[in-house]
Design a protein around this motif. Structure first.
Motif, PDB file in Angstrom:
ATOM      1  N   THR A  35       0.816  -1.211   0.000  1.00 12.52           N
ATOM      2  CA  THR A  35       0.000   0.000   0.000  1.00 12.52           C
ATOM      3  C   THR A  35       0.857   1.271   0.000  1.00 12.52           C
ATOM      4  O   THR A  35       0.352   2.372   0.243  1.00 12.52           O
ATOM      5  N   GLY A  36       2.142   1.144  -0.265  1.00 17.67           N
ATOM      6  CA  GLY A  36       3.013   2.329  -0.294  1.00 17.67           C
ATOM      7  C   GLY A  36       2.652   3.268  -1.443  1.00 17.67           C
ATOM      8  O   GLY A  36       2.067   2.858  -2.449  1.00 17.67           O
ATOM      9  N   ALA A  37       2.957   4.535  -1.274  1.00 20.53           N
ATOM     10  CA  ALA A  37       2.626   5.561  -2.268  1.00 20.53           C
ATOM     11  C   ALA A  37       3.905   6.100  -2.915  1.00 20.53           C
ATOM     12  O   ALA A  37       4.980   6.087  -2.322  1.00 20.53           O
ATOM     13  N   ALA A  62     -16.582  -1.033  -1.318  1.00 16.43           N
ATOM     14  CA  ALA A  62     -15.989  -0.014  -0.456  1.00 16.43           C
ATOM     15  C   ALA A  62     -15.007   0.807  -1.291  1.00 16.43           C
ATOM     16  O   ALA A  62     -14.200   0.260  -2.053  1.00 16.43           O
ATOM     17  N   VAL A  63     -15.066   2.117  -1.140  1.00 16.53           N
ATOM     18  CA  VAL A  63     -14.173   3.023  -1.853  1.00 16.53           C
ATOM     19  C   VAL A  63     -12.898   3.192  -1.030  1.00 16.53           C
ATOM     20  O   VAL A  63     -12.965   3.440   0.186  1.00 16.53           O
ATOM     21  N   THR A  64     -11.724   3.051  -1.679  1.00 18.04           N
ATOM     22  CA  THR A  64     -10.446   3.206  -0.990  1.00 18.04           C
ATOM     23  C   THR A  64      -9.574   4.208  -1.741  1.00 18.04           C
ATOM     24  O   THR A  64      -9.735   4.416  -2.957  1.00 18.04           O
ATOM     25  N   ILE A  65      -8.637   4.819  -1.000  1.00 19.27           N
ATOM     26  CA  ILE A  65      -7.713   5.765  -1.627  1.00 19.27           C
ATOM     27  C   ILE A  65      -6.835   5.053  -2.642  1.00 19.27           C
ATOM     28  O   ILE A  65      -6.662   5.510  -3.786  1.00 19.27           O
ATOM     29  N   ALA A  66      -6.256   3.906  -2.254  1.00 23.32           N
ATOM     30  CA  ALA A  66      -5.286   3.228  -3.112  1.00 23.32           C
ATOM     31  C   ALA A  66      -5.910   2.775  -4.418  1.00 23.32           C
ATOM     32  O   ALA A  66      -5.264   2.795  -5.466  1.00 23.32           O
ATOM     33  N   GLU A  67      -7.164   2.366  -4.403  1.00 19.29           N
ATOM     34  CA  GLU A  67      -7.769   1.773  -5.589  1.00 19.29           C
ATOM     35  C   GLU A  67      -8.575   2.777  -6.417  1.00 19.29           C
ATOM     36  O   GLU A  67      -8.709   2.620  -7.637  1.00 19.29           O
ATOM     37  N   HIS A  68      -9.097   3.853  -5.800  1.00 20.31           N
ATOM     38  CA  HIS A  68     -10.072   4.670  -6.524  1.00 20.31           C
ATOM     39  C   HIS A  68      -9.756   6.170  -6.579  1.00 20.31           C
ATOM     40  O   HIS A  68     -10.313   6.869  -7.424  1.00 20.31           O
ATOM     41  N   ALA A  69      -8.913   6.718  -5.690  1.00 19.10           N
ATOM     42  CA  ALA A  69      -8.669   8.166  -5.678  1.00 19.10           C
ATOM     43  C   ALA A  69      -8.010   8.610  -6.982  1.00 19.10           C
ATOM     44  O   ALA A  69      -7.071   7.958  -7.483  1.00 19.10           O
TER      45      ALA A  69
END
Length: 634
Positions: free
Chosen positions: A474-476, A501-508
């Motif tokens: 999950t690193g950015a 479920a909406v997630t930052i890693a997958e959808h932002a």
């Protein structure tokens, strides 16, 4: 004729009574009624009228009563009794008036309780169809047949006999092949007491339960048969000397008052659920005293005038220290917990020490997946002389020195001089890993055969090849300075076809399509908790859903703030719907709240517990716009 009374007048010679003739005529009539019409003086008149006074009558030799269903009572005065011949009845007592026996010549039946204070003598069969109970009240002395305690006839009991004491010489069954059963009530015992032996004929035994449990003798031998034979005693079970217990033919236990001998034609097996204990200094002797196993409470001694051989189909384990004063010869595999040798130790076969195996050819191996650990004590070192050949993976923990090269942790350094990496001719030096730091002012070399790293540029030298930058898990990918894009920026597309479920890693930052496949099933999307990350979620309707697209917060303390614009296609009017303080859910129903193909909304995580929303929706002709905002979560 009714009884006639003579009128004697009111006073003597007052002339008011019956004349003398009339008086004697009444007397004659009364005597006629008393004696009857015959000449015999003892005959009474036999007719239907009562002749004894009241309702009693005498007919022939019978005294009858004229009153239906009533008793005839003979009631003497005072302590007198009624005597019939020599039998006297006084109250409730029946006795012989002449002090002789009372004989009942026919059958005699007693329906209630019968108490006998004296001896009962029966010269024939005594049949009892109910319970015969002998107690101090029922039989105060002895129930006997032709004697004080003798039964000379048959005693038949068709129910049960309860007695506090029954004395007899013989108890026998009168029926052919019939059983005699002695049964106590409840948990009572049956006690047999005799001044001498209790004799049972030969070949007639005692059977318990069924014929599988039996004690029987044939005049010579006693046989006890059963599944298990349990002997329980409060003291010793004594067997005379030189009299043993024989099992089969060649198996016997016998004592001579000094020694106990156990003899068997085959094996002697000892089986116990716990230890088999032998007293201290009492051992097991084989043959003579030169072969013996004995313990003194602390040490176990195995002595033999010859060899002491231990043979097992598996391992023979010695779990503590073993001391061998002489030569120990082992022809098979030996496993020891601790082995101390003060002299030379010569092993002609393989040796297994834990997981370590030393073979006869000098090879050292370990069991499957086992480690081989060599650890000198204190500051001692492991010294290996001669050439060393290592095959497989070598793992060294701590510092490793090879000439002037030192390996310590993750650092490769030289104790003297530089470090030269020289690949074979035509080959490269490859530095791989997820994070390679180069401290030189400029490095120009090929990474992974495709990428060139220069002082101010990271380029792909492959024509038209992509340059991918990614992290693990999950690193950015973080850019600390300003990011300038001189080319285009292409966000990825993600399509929601079901609840998720909406997630930052997958959808932002991606283009998110609302595309429920059939357009007729509810689809709910849950936003991550708002923390001010700045994440942007842009939703575009790609399939009209009449069963609702719902976008809501996960944390009940989060809210959505902003405005949605609606175009009413009936009159082309534009309506704006703002959120309220508690708005946390957006519902697009494909009608009044929008949600037809092409509708758009955007959510931004702007602060802790706060999302910003903006969007443009259309409402088809025939419906009026309505707010999509509700407080369904909080």
């Amino acid at each position: 004729m009714a009884q006639q009374s003579i009128n004697i007048g009111s006073a003597a010679n007052d002339g008011t009574g019956d004349p003398l003739r009339t008086a004697f005529d009444k007397i004659n009539d009364n005597f006629t009624d008393l004696y009857g019409s015959t000449a015999e003086a003892n005959d009474l008149i036999e007719d239907t009228s009562p002749q004894l006074g009241g309702d009693l009558d005498v007919n022939g030799r019978r005294i009858t009563s004229a009153r239906s269903n009533e008793d005839i009572v003979l009631l003497p005065n005072g302590t007198g009794g009624v005597v019939a011949s020599a039998v006297r009845i006084a109250g409730t007592t029946l006795s012989a008036d002449d002090s002789s026996l009372i004989t009942i010549a026919e059958g005699f039946q007693v329906n209630g309780a019968m108490n006998v204070d004296g001896a009962v003598t029966a010269t024939s069969t005594v049949a009892v169809t109910g319970a015969l109970t002998g107690t101090s009240g029922a039989f105060s002395t002895t129930l006997a047949v032709t004697g004080a305690t003798t039964l000379t006839g048959a005693l038949t009991v068709s129910d049960s006999v309860t007695a506090t004491s029954v004395t007899t010489n013989d108890i026998a069954s009168n029926g052919s092949n019939a059983d005699i059963t002695l049964d106590t009530a409840g948990t009572g015992d049956i006690n047999l007491t005799a001044g001498a032996d209790i004799n049972i004929p030969a070949n007639i035994g005692l059977t318990f339960g069924n014929d599988a449990e039996k004690i029987e003798g044939d005049g010579t031998d006693l046989t006890i048969a059963g599944n298990n034979i349990n002997l329980t005693a409060v003291a010793d079970i004594v067997v005379p000397a030189n009299v043993g217990i024989t099992f089969g033919t060649g198996e016997k236990i016998e004592g001579d008052s000094t020694d106990l001998t156990v003899t068997s034609g085959a094996k002697i097996n000892l089986t116990a659920t716990s230890d088999v204990h032998l007293p201290n200094s009492v051992g097991m002797v084989f043959g003579d005293s030169a072969e013996k196993i004995e313990g003194d409470g602390t040490d176990l001694t195995i002595s033999s005038s010859g060899l002491a051989t231990i043979t097992a189909t598996g391992n023979t384990a010695i779990t503590n220290n073993a001391t061998v004063g002489g030569t120990l010869g082992v022809t098979g595999t030996t496993t020891v917990a601790a082995l101390t040798a003060t002299g030379a130790l010569t092993l002609g076969g393989a040796v297994a020490i834990g997981d370590l195996n030393i073979l006869a050819d000098g090879t050292i191996t370990t069991d499957t997946n086992g480690d081989f650990v060599v650890d000198p004590a204190g500051t001692g070192a492991i010294v290996l002389t001669g050439p060393i050949t290592a095959t497989g993976v070598q793992t060294t923990t701590g510092q490793l020195n090879v000439d002037n090269l030192r390996l310590d942790g993750n650092v490769v350094s030289a104790t003297s001089g530089g470090i030269t990496l020289t690949p074979a001719t035509g080959q490269n030096v490859a530095v791989t890993g997820t994070n390679v730091n180069l401290t030189a002012a400029e490095a120009n070399f090929t990474l992974c055969e495709a990428t060139t790293l220069r002082a101010d540029a990271l380029q792909n030298d492959t024509s038209d090849g992509d340059l991918a930058i990614s992290t693990q898990g999950t690193g950015a990918v973080t850019v600390a300075s300003q990011l300038t894009l001189t080319g285009s920026f292409l966000p990825a597309i993600h399509t929601f076809v079901a609840t998720d479920a909406v997630t930052i890693a997958e959808h932002a930052g991606r283009t998110l399509l609302l595309g429920e496949v059939g357009g007729n099933a509810a689809l709910t999307l849950t936003l991550p908790a708002a923390t001010g990350t700045g994440a942007v979620y842009k939703f575009i309707v790609s399939v009209t859903n009449t069963s609702n697209y719902k976008i809501q917060v996960a944390d009940a303390t989060d809210t959505i703030d902003g405005i949605m614009l609606y175009l009413d296609e009936d009159g082309t009017a534009i309506t704006g719907f703002p959120t309220v303080a508690a708005s946390d859910t957006i519902t697009l129903n494909g009608g009044t709240t929008g949600g037809i193909v092409g509708d758009y909304l955007e959510l931004i995580d702007i602060a802790t517990n706060q999302y910003h929303v903006r969007g443009v929706m259309r409402v088809a002709a025939g419906a009026n716009p309505a707010t999509p905002f509700t407080a369904a979560v909080s």
